[in-house]
Design an enzyme around this catalytic site. Structure first.
Site, PDB file in Angstrom:
ATOM      1  N   LYS A   7       0.854  -1.197   0.000  1.00 51.13           N
ATOM      2  CA  LYS A   7       0.000   0.000   0.000  1.00 51.13           C
ATOM      3  C   LYS A   7       0.888   1.245   0.000  1.00 51.13           C
ATOM      4  O   LYS A   7       1.966   1.236   0.620  1.00 51.13           O
ATOM      5  CB  LYS A   7      -0.884  -0.053   1.251  1.00 51.13           C
ATOM      6  CG  LYS A   7      -1.895   1.066   1.385  1.00 51.13           C
ATOM      7  CD  LYS A   7      -2.798   0.819   2.594  1.00 51.13           C
ATOM      8  CE  LYS A   7      -3.808   1.923   2.818  1.00 51.13           C
ATOM      9  NZ  LYS A   7      -4.714   1.641   3.958  1.00 51.13           N
TER      10      LYS A   7
ATOM     11  N   SER B 276      -9.634   1.859   3.032  1.00 45.89           N
ATOM     12  CA  SER B 276      -8.731   2.609   2.190  1.00 45.89           C
ATOM     13  C   SER B 276      -7.745   1.748   1.399  1.00 45.89           C
ATOM     14  O   SER B 276      -7.173   2.230   0.431  1.00 45.89           O
ATOM     15  CB  SER B 276      -7.947   3.593   3.053  1.00 45.89           C
ATOM     16  OG  SER B 276      -7.136   2.903   3.980  1.00 45.89           O
TER      17      SER B 276
ATOM     18  N   SER C  17      -9.862  -0.717   7.037  1.00 49.72           N
ATOM     19  CA  SER C  17      -9.279  -0.530   5.707  1.00 49.72           C
ATOM     20  C   SER C  17      -8.646  -1.752   5.061  1.00 49.72           C
ATOM     21  O   SER C  17      -8.338  -1.722   3.874  1.00 49.72           O
ATOM     22  CB  SER C  17      -8.234   0.580   5.748  1.00 49.72           C
ATOM     23  OG  SER C  17      -8.891   1.801   5.641  1.00 49.72           O
TER      24      SER C  17
HETATM   25  N1  GLN Z   1     -12.946   3.989   6.488  1.00 48.15           N
HETATM   26  C1  GLN Z   1     -12.300   4.286   7.704  1.00 48.15           C
HETATM   27  C2  GLN Z   1     -11.850   5.707   7.731  1.00 48.15           C
HETATM   28  O1  GLN Z   1     -12.036   6.361   6.760  1.00 48.15           O
HETATM   29  C3  GLN Z   1     -11.179   3.350   7.930  1.00 48.15           C
HETATM   30  C4  GLN Z   1      -9.918   3.773   7.306  1.00 48.15           C
HETATM   31  C5  GLN Z   1      -8.776   2.892   7.664  1.00 48.15           C
HETATM   32  O2  GLN Z   1      -8.955   1.833   8.269  1.00 48.15           O
HETATM   33  N2  GLN Z   1      -7.594   3.367   7.350  1.00 48.15           N
HETATM   34  O3  GLN Z   1     -11.327   6.190   8.677  1.00 48.15           O
END
Ligand code: GLN
Length: 475
Positions: free
Chosen positions: A76, A151, A175
């Site tokens: 990532k 994400s 994410s």
């Molecule tokens: N969707 C969640 C957020 O926007 C989780 C993001 C993540 O786990 N990095 O914070």
């Protein structure tokens, strides 16, 4: 080339001479090129990966190769790989190169993994649809009109489209698990502190964890085993011993499993997901497991407390991006103040700015106790109630997401609609517990549906063993 489910299959084929590391890398490079339209990779390390593959092929011949020989991995775009660009999918890190390896990268390379490229994600890992990336959204390989989730959307899509064997993602509130569920792959978030965060671009430090996305439990277990463990560069990393997760057998004991009444009765839960979930509960009961309903009265506050705490931490973590230290500096800046203001205004995207402002607000004097302190107290209540459930049960089972992958662009209007996507995943992060999403079903629209299994702290071995059982039985 075959679409290999696990590294052990690849290593068998290498032993029999039907594939080599070089042929594997060539295969992935060709597929990455062919599927460019999915917008998954933001950087491909082609020459370097081929060179490394040649060397590892030689090592295999001499019997000196590491455990991950033959494993081609994507990372990532928020994980540092020395000498390579890393941007957290943000304009503010444009042109920035990692000065050192993240501990996870170091450990993978030590076992002869091949890192083939870095993949798209939401900006600073903030999002649930990979739509906040400066590189544009990732398209879901199962249906390119839909989002890949976020994400770690690029990581999930890369594995689903067979553009690598395994990918690393990071999980602050879902994410890894949510995009895994949307794309039909396995996604594992280890216990908080299990894996070093050294070299991970921080979003919310008391939540962030790195973990694998893979096609099989076997690969997820192997990668977790290799990246986990104490690291002197991350003082929060745990010294809890790391078992050989990859060797954990398929669970054979009868287990005690809880599912949460409020989660299943939530009006936002897609009826088809609910139906599959309830069917699974019946099947598990028929197989002799004790599956029981428990109450969890904090569902309504779980997402708000997550967003208060993570934005607070993010506002502080992202203060370092000021136009002076890293990446982008506004060409219009004239003095120190305009350097900060303009670089941040032009460098950050809307969602990141929204969260910095929200986080600064909840930490401001006068509001601190009403928001931040209160959310910390809610976090404690969530942790205590969850622990109470784990006194009586081995696992908590829940859906990973309230819906299957939605169409690109449809949830852009109101950010709080997207925040609700995290309703089932933030629980594990607030409680610091390990959780895995398994691609158990497909919807009537032929889109993947995930189920999520959560265990008590540092019980990754149990989680993998029972996940194998869930995946092995055809459902
Ligand atoms: N969707 C969640 C957020 O926007 C989780 C993001 C993540 O786990 N990095 O914070």
């Amino acid at each position: 080339m075959k679409n290999f489910t696990s590294l052990s299959e690849i290593q068998e084929s290498i032993q029999s001479g039907s594939v080599s590391c070089v042929s594997l890398v060539e295969y992935y490079l060709e597929r990455i090129e062919k599927h460019k339209d999915l917008n998954i990779y933001v950087d491909v390390f082609a020459d370097e990966a081929l060179l490394r593959a040649q060397n590892i092929d030689k090592k295999i011949q001499t019997g000196s190769a590491g455990k991950l020989a033959g494993m081609v991995i994507a990372i990532k775009d928020n994980i540092c790989f020395e000498g390579h660009k890393v941007s957290a999918a943000s304009k503010i890190l444009e042109g920035f190169e990692s000065l050192y390896n993240a501990t996870v990268v170091e450990r993978l390379l030590n076992e002869d993994a091949i890192i083939i490229g870095r993949v798209n994600c939401d900006e600073f890992a903030m999002g649930s649809a990979n739509e906040t990336s400066t590189y544009g959204p990732v398209k879901n390989p199962c249906n390119p009109k839909t989002v890949a989730g976020g994400s770690s959307g690029g990581s999930a899509a890369a594995v689903a489209a067979d553009l690598c064997q395994v990918a690393l993602g990071s999980d602050t509130g879902g994410s890894i698990r949510q995009p895994a569920a949307f794309c039909g792959v396995v996604g594992m978030k280890p216990t908080y502190a299990r894996v070093s965060r050294y070299g991970l671009i921080a979003y919310a430090s008391s939540f962030d964890q790195i973990g694998p996305l893979s096609k099989s439990i076997e690969d997820a277990a192997l990668i977790t085993e290799i990246i986990a463990g104490k690291d002197s560069n991350d003082s929060t990393s745990s010294s809890e011993p790391v078992a050989s997760f990859s060797k954990s057998p398929v669970s054979s004991e009868k287990k005690k499993i809880a599912y949460l009444k409020e989660y299943i009765e939530s009006p936002g839960l897609d009826p088809e997901i609910k139906q599959n979930f309830l069917k699974l509960i019946d099947e598990l009961k028929a197989e002799g497991h004790a599956v029981e309903e428990q109450t969890f009265s904090y569902l309504d506050v779980i997402v708000p407390s997550y967003y208060v705490l993570t934005t607070a931490e993010a506002s502080s973590n992202l203060a370092r991006f000021d136009g002076a230290h890293y990446g982008y500096r506004s060409p219009n800046a004239k003095d120190i103040e305009s350097t900060y203001k303009l670089s941040r205004t032009e460098g950050f995207g809307d969602e990141v700015k929204r969260r910095i402002m929200l986080g600064t607000f909840v930490l401001s004097s006068g509001y601190y106790d009403a928001y931040y302190t209160k959310a910390q107290q809610v976090r404690r209540l969530i942790q205590d109630r969850t622990e109470e459930i784990f006194n009586d049960y081995d696992f908590i089972l829940m859906p990973t997401t309230p819906s299957t992958a939605f169409e690109l662009g449809v949830k852009n209007e109101d950010p709080t609609v997207v925040y609700l996507e995290d309703i089932y995943t933030v629980h594990a992060n607030l409680a610091g517990l390990p959780a895995i999403s398994l691609p158990l079903w497909n919807s009537s629209q032929n889109m993947p549906i995930g189920v999520q299994l959560m265990a008590s702290s540092f019980k990754e071995d149990d989680l993998f063993a029972f996940s194998k059982l869930l995946m092995n039985t055809s459902r």
